[in-house]
Write a protein that holds these residues in place. Structure first.
Motif, mmCIF file in Angstrom:
data_model
loop_
_atom_site.group_PDB
_atom_site.id
_atom_site.type_symbol
_atom_site.label_atom_id
_atom_site.label_comp_id
_atom_site.label_asym_id
_atom_site.label_seq_id
_atom_site.Cartn_x
_atom_site.Cartn_y
_atom_site.Cartn_z
ATOM 1 N N ILE A 32 0.870 -1.179 0.000
ATOM 2 C CA ILE A 32 0.000 0.000 0.000
ATOM 3 C C ILE A 32 0.904 1.224 0.000
ATOM 4 O O ILE A 32 2.071 1.135 0.344
ATOM 5 C CB ILE A 32 -0.948 0.056 1.229
ATOM 6 N N LEU A 33 0.328 2.347 -0.378
ATOM 7 C CA LEU A 33 1.139 3.556 -0.547
ATOM 8 C C LEU A 33 1.923 3.907 0.706
ATOM 9 O O LEU A 33 3.111 4.232 0.639
ATOM 10 C CB LEU A 33 0.225 4.725 -0.936
ATOM 11 N N GLU A 34 1.265 3.803 1.880
ATOM 12 C CA GLU A 34 1.927 4.219 3.116
ATOM 13 C C GLU A 34 3.133 3.343 3.431
ATOM 14 O O GLU A 34 4.161 3.828 3.902
ATOM 15 C CB GLU A 34 0.929 4.192 4.283
ATOM 16 N N VAL A 35 3.003 2.045 3.182
ATOM 17 C CA VAL A 35 4.117 1.134 3.446
ATOM 18 C C VAL A 35 5.216 1.351 2.406
ATOM 19 O O VAL A 35 6.412 1.283 2.710
ATOM 20 C CB VAL A 35 3.626 -0.330 3.445
ATOM 21 N N MET A 37 6.027 4.151 1.153
ATOM 22 C CA MET A 37 6.792 5.318 1.605
ATOM 23 C C MET A 37 7.653 4.993 2.816
ATOM 24 O O MET A 37 8.777 5.477 2.935
ATOM 25 C CB MET A 37 5.855 6.482 1.924
ATOM 26 N N ALA A 38 7.112 4.165 3.713
ATOM 27 C CA ALA A 38 7.893 3.784 4.893
ATOM 28 C C ALA A 38 9.166 3.056 4.464
ATOM 29 O O ALA A 38 10.256 3.343 4.949
ATOM 30 C CB ALA A 38 7.053 2.903 5.814
ATOM 31 N N ASN A 41 11.569 5.474 2.888
ATOM 32 C CA ASN A 41 12.169 6.309 3.941
ATOM 33 C C ASN A 41 13.303 5.563 4.624
ATOM 34 O O ASN A 41 14.382 6.113 4.867
ATOM 35 C CB ASN A 41 11.142 6.646 5.040
ATOM 36 N N TYR A 134 13.404 3.666 14.996
ATOM 37 C CA TYR A 134 12.134 3.648 14.262
ATOM 38 C C TYR A 134 12.053 2.453 13.311
ATOM 39 O O TYR A 134 10.998 1.827 13.190
ATOM 40 C CB TYR A 134 11.913 4.952 13.489
ATOM 41 N N ARG A 137 11.049 -0.473 15.238
ATOM 42 C CA ARG A 137 9.644 -0.371 15.621
ATOM 43 C C ARG A 137 8.750 -0.764 14.442
ATOM 44 O O ARG A 137 7.807 -1.547 14.583
ATOM 45 C CB ARG A 137 9.352 1.066 16.045
ATOM 46 N N ARG A 145 2.087 -8.148 13.715
ATOM 47 C CA ARG A 145 0.798 -8.107 13.014
ATOM 48 C C ARG A 145 0.599 -9.313 12.106
ATOM 49 O O ARG A 145 -0.444 -9.950 12.090
ATOM 50 C CB ARG A 145 0.721 -6.881 12.112
ATOM 51 N N TRP B 6 -9.113 -1.452 4.859
ATOM 52 C CA TRP B 6 -8.811 -0.886 6.162
ATOM 53 C C TRP B 6 -9.583 0.420 6.326
ATOM 54 O O TRP B 6 -9.806 1.131 5.353
ATOM 55 C CB TRP B 6 -7.320 -0.569 6.259
ATOM 56 N N SER B 26 -5.586 12.218 4.730
ATOM 57 C CA SER B 26 -6.126 10.993 5.302
ATOM 58 C C SER B 26 -5.352 9.798 4.775
ATOM 59 O O SER B 26 -4.596 9.906 3.806
ATOM 60 C CB SER B 26 -7.611 10.869 4.959
ATOM 61 N N LEU B 27 -5.501 8.672 5.446
ATOM 62 C CA LEU B 27 -4.853 7.442 4.990
ATOM 63 C C LEU B 27 -5.619 6.236 5.519
ATOM 64 O O LEU B 27 -6.449 6.357 6.410
ATOM 65 C CB LEU B 27 -3.395 7.404 5.453
ATOM 66 N N HIS B 28 -5.333 5.085 4.935
ATOM 67 C CA HIS B 28 -5.956 3.840 5.391
ATOM 68 C C HIS B 28 -5.005 3.118 6.342
ATOM 69 O O HIS B 28 -3.810 3.017 6.069
ATOM 70 C CB HIS B 28 -6.261 2.920 4.209
ATOM 71 N N ASP B 31 -5.392 0.057 12.422
ATOM 72 C CA ASP B 31 -5.774 0.559 13.739
ATOM 73 C C ASP B 31 -5.047 1.871 14.018
ATOM 74 O O ASP B 31 -4.262 2.354 13.196
ATOM 75 C CB ASP B 31 -5.499 -0.490 14.831
ATOM 76 N N GLN B 33 -2.671 2.758 16.087
ATOM 77 C CA GLN B 33 -1.203 2.747 16.137
ATOM 78 C C GLN B 33 -0.601 2.751 14.736
ATOM 79 O O GLN B 33 0.331 3.503 14.435
ATOM 80 C CB GLN B 33 -0.744 1.500 16.902
ATOM 81 N N MET B 34 -1.178 1.921 13.871
ATOM 82 C CA MET B 34 -0.668 1.867 12.501
ATOM 83 C C MET B 34 -0.917 3.203 11.807
ATOM 84 O O MET B 34 -0.068 3.684 11.032
ATOM 85 C CB MET B 34 -1.335 0.730 11.716
ATOM 86 N N GLU B 37 1.798 5.606 12.866
ATOM 87 C CA GLU B 37 3.096 5.289 12.262
ATOM 88 C C GLU B 37 3.115 5.622 10.775
ATOM 89 O O GLU B 37 4.109 6.131 10.240
ATOM 90 C CB GLU B 37 3.444 3.817 12.505
ATOM 91 N N MET B 38 2.005 5.336 10.120
ATOM 92 C CA MET B 38 1.962 5.645 8.690
ATOM 93 C C MET B 38 1.923 7.150 8.460
ATOM 94 O O MET B 38 2.524 7.656 7.503
ATOM 95 C CB MET B 38 0.754 4.990 8.056
ATOM 96 N N ARG B 40 3.352 9.262 10.274
ATOM 97 C CA ARG B 40 4.745 9.691 10.468
ATOM 98 C C ARG B 40 5.517 9.541 9.156
ATOM 99 O O ARG B 40 6.275 10.414 8.757
ATOM 100 C CB ARG B 40 5.366 8.835 11.579
ATOM 101 N N ASP B 41 5.295 8.421 8.470
ATOM 102 C CA ASP B 41 6.045 8.177 7.242
ATOM 103 C C ASP B 41 5.563 9.020 6.069
ATOM 104 O O ASP B 41 6.331 9.392 5.202
ATOM 105 C CB ASP B 41 5.960 6.692 6.866
ATOM 106 N N VAL B 42 4.267 9.280 6.051
ATOM 107 C CA VAL B 42 3.722 9.971 4.878
ATOM 108 C C VAL B 42 3.732 11.488 5.052
ATOM 109 O O VAL B 42 4.017 12.226 4.110
ATOM 110 C CB VAL B 42 2.282 9.480 4.596
ATOM 111 N N ARG B 45 7.785 13.539 6.818
ATOM 112 C CA ARG B 45 9.150 13.252 6.335
ATOM 113 C C ARG B 45 9.925 14.497 5.949
ATOM 114 O O ARG B 45 11.117 14.456 5.707
ATOM 115 C CB ARG B 45 9.123 12.223 5.216
#
Lengths: 253, 95
Positions: A32-35, A37-38, A41, A134, A137, A145, B6, B26-28, B31, B33-34, B37-38, B40-42, B45
């Motif tokens: 997914i897009l967020e992962v 980017m993670a 990063n 990080y 983490r 998960r 999600w 916004s993001l998917h 939960d 916590q995720m 964290e997401m 933070r990454d999106v 940065r």
């Protein structure tokens, strides 16, 4: 003596570079897009740490070396990264497990390296530790998960452990340069990190309901990267990474 | 495998101490916590923030655009509600 120090620094740099390069391959391919980017990063953090080490090595070596000399002008046998990091990314679960094993190591390694008698190395460790905290983490959250997720995700994580486990031992073997630098207090004794690493692994895998091989003294592990004996995979990495400099030596842009 | 998406989260970032959290997007995420964290990454940065709030989008209740006429237009001709009818001394600045 300086030579040992340069070799030690290059070993640290190569680990970060090759790990960063592998993670950069995920760019545009994350689940997914967020992962996505993670992962990129984290790739950039690693390449940044590698640059800090390469710059220092270039200063010590002199002779017109620059930070770019090492990644672009050395061949396979001169790279000193551990084998674990050059293995293919596989699926998301595989990359995560590889990251988790390495992040857990890097976390304890940089924590200890902050006490290096070499101030420059100690300061790179302090900066990198924040980033690695990080990374660990991120990877351990995902291990938990997916390990404690669906039957399919658990099976994939379990398979990733089986695939990579035998590559973890090399992290704790000291190379010749490492031993020389340990005696001067510049390097960390990697073997001393093993109990810490095992604790991190055990705690996370317990939460993730994953099982892993029980550590036995004298157990057999893959090794070679630290002495320049690599898997076939690094050739493909270097072919891509060094293509431009090999085709057009000295090219700048 | 379930194809369930999600849930969507709205992300708010505080750029520095003392300022409000501002909506950034916004993001998917599976939960809270995720989501953090997401975020933070999106969204952080490029040094955008020092604090993150994540609110599940379903918990945000919005006014209906169709109500705009009855909601907002009546205030258009009631300028006496603005505190603009006071004579301020010249020494007073930043008002």
């Amino acid at each position: 003596m300086t030579n040992d120090k340069i070799q030690y620094i290059l070993q640290l740099a190569d680990n970060s570079l090759i790990h960063g390069h592998r993670l950069s391959e995920w760019c545009g391919h994350g689940p997914i897009l967020e992962v996505d980017m993670a992962l990129t990063n984290i790739a950039l953090d690693n390449i940044g740490a590698a640059r800090s080490f390469y710059q220092y090595a270039a200063e010590l070596e002199g002779q017109c070396k620059t930070e770019d000399s090492y990644p672009y002008e050395r061949d396979i046998l001169e790279f000193r990264n551990v084998l674990l990091l050059e293995l293919p990314n596989g699926e998301f679960s595989d990359t995560l497990m590889k990251c988790f094993f390495f992040d857990a190591f890097q976390f304890h390694f940089y924590t200890a390296l902050q006490k290096s008698t070499d101030e420059r190395i100690a300061s790179i460790a302090t900066k990198s530790l924040k980033e690695v905290t990080y990374h660990l983490r991120f990877s351990s959250e995902w291990v938990i998960r997916l390990g404690d997720g669906t039957a399919e995700s658990k099976q994939k994580m379990q398979a990733a452990i089986a695939d990579f486990w035998t590559y973890t031992g090399e992290l704790f073997d000291a190379s010749a340069a490492e031993k020389a630098m340990m005696s001067e207090g510049v390097a960390v004794d990697p073997a001393s990190l093993r109990p810490l690493w095992e604790k991190t692994i055990a705690d996370t895998f317990e939460e993730a309901t994953l099982s892993y091989p029980i550590q036995k003294d004298g157990a057999w592990f893959q090794k070679g990267g630290k002495t320049g004996i690599h898997t076939e995979y690094i050739g493909f990495i270097l072919a891509e990474m060094q293509y431009m400099q090999k085709s057009y030596p000295g090219l700048e842009w | 495998m379930s194809n369930q998406e999600w849930p969507l989260w709205e992300i708010f970032i505080r750029s520095k101490a003392g300022l409000d959290h501002k909506h950034v997007g916004s993001l998917h995420a599976a939960d809270a916590q995720m989501a953090i964290e997401m975020a933070r990454d999106v969204y952080t940065r490029r040094m955008e923030g020092i604090s993150i709030w994540a609110v599940e989008s379903v918990n945000i209740h919005a006014s209906n655009p169709d109500d705009a006429e009855s909601f907002y237009e009546p205030s258009n001709d009631k300028i006496y509600r603005h505190p603009t009818f006071y004579d301020l001394p010249d020494e007073l600045t930043h008002m």
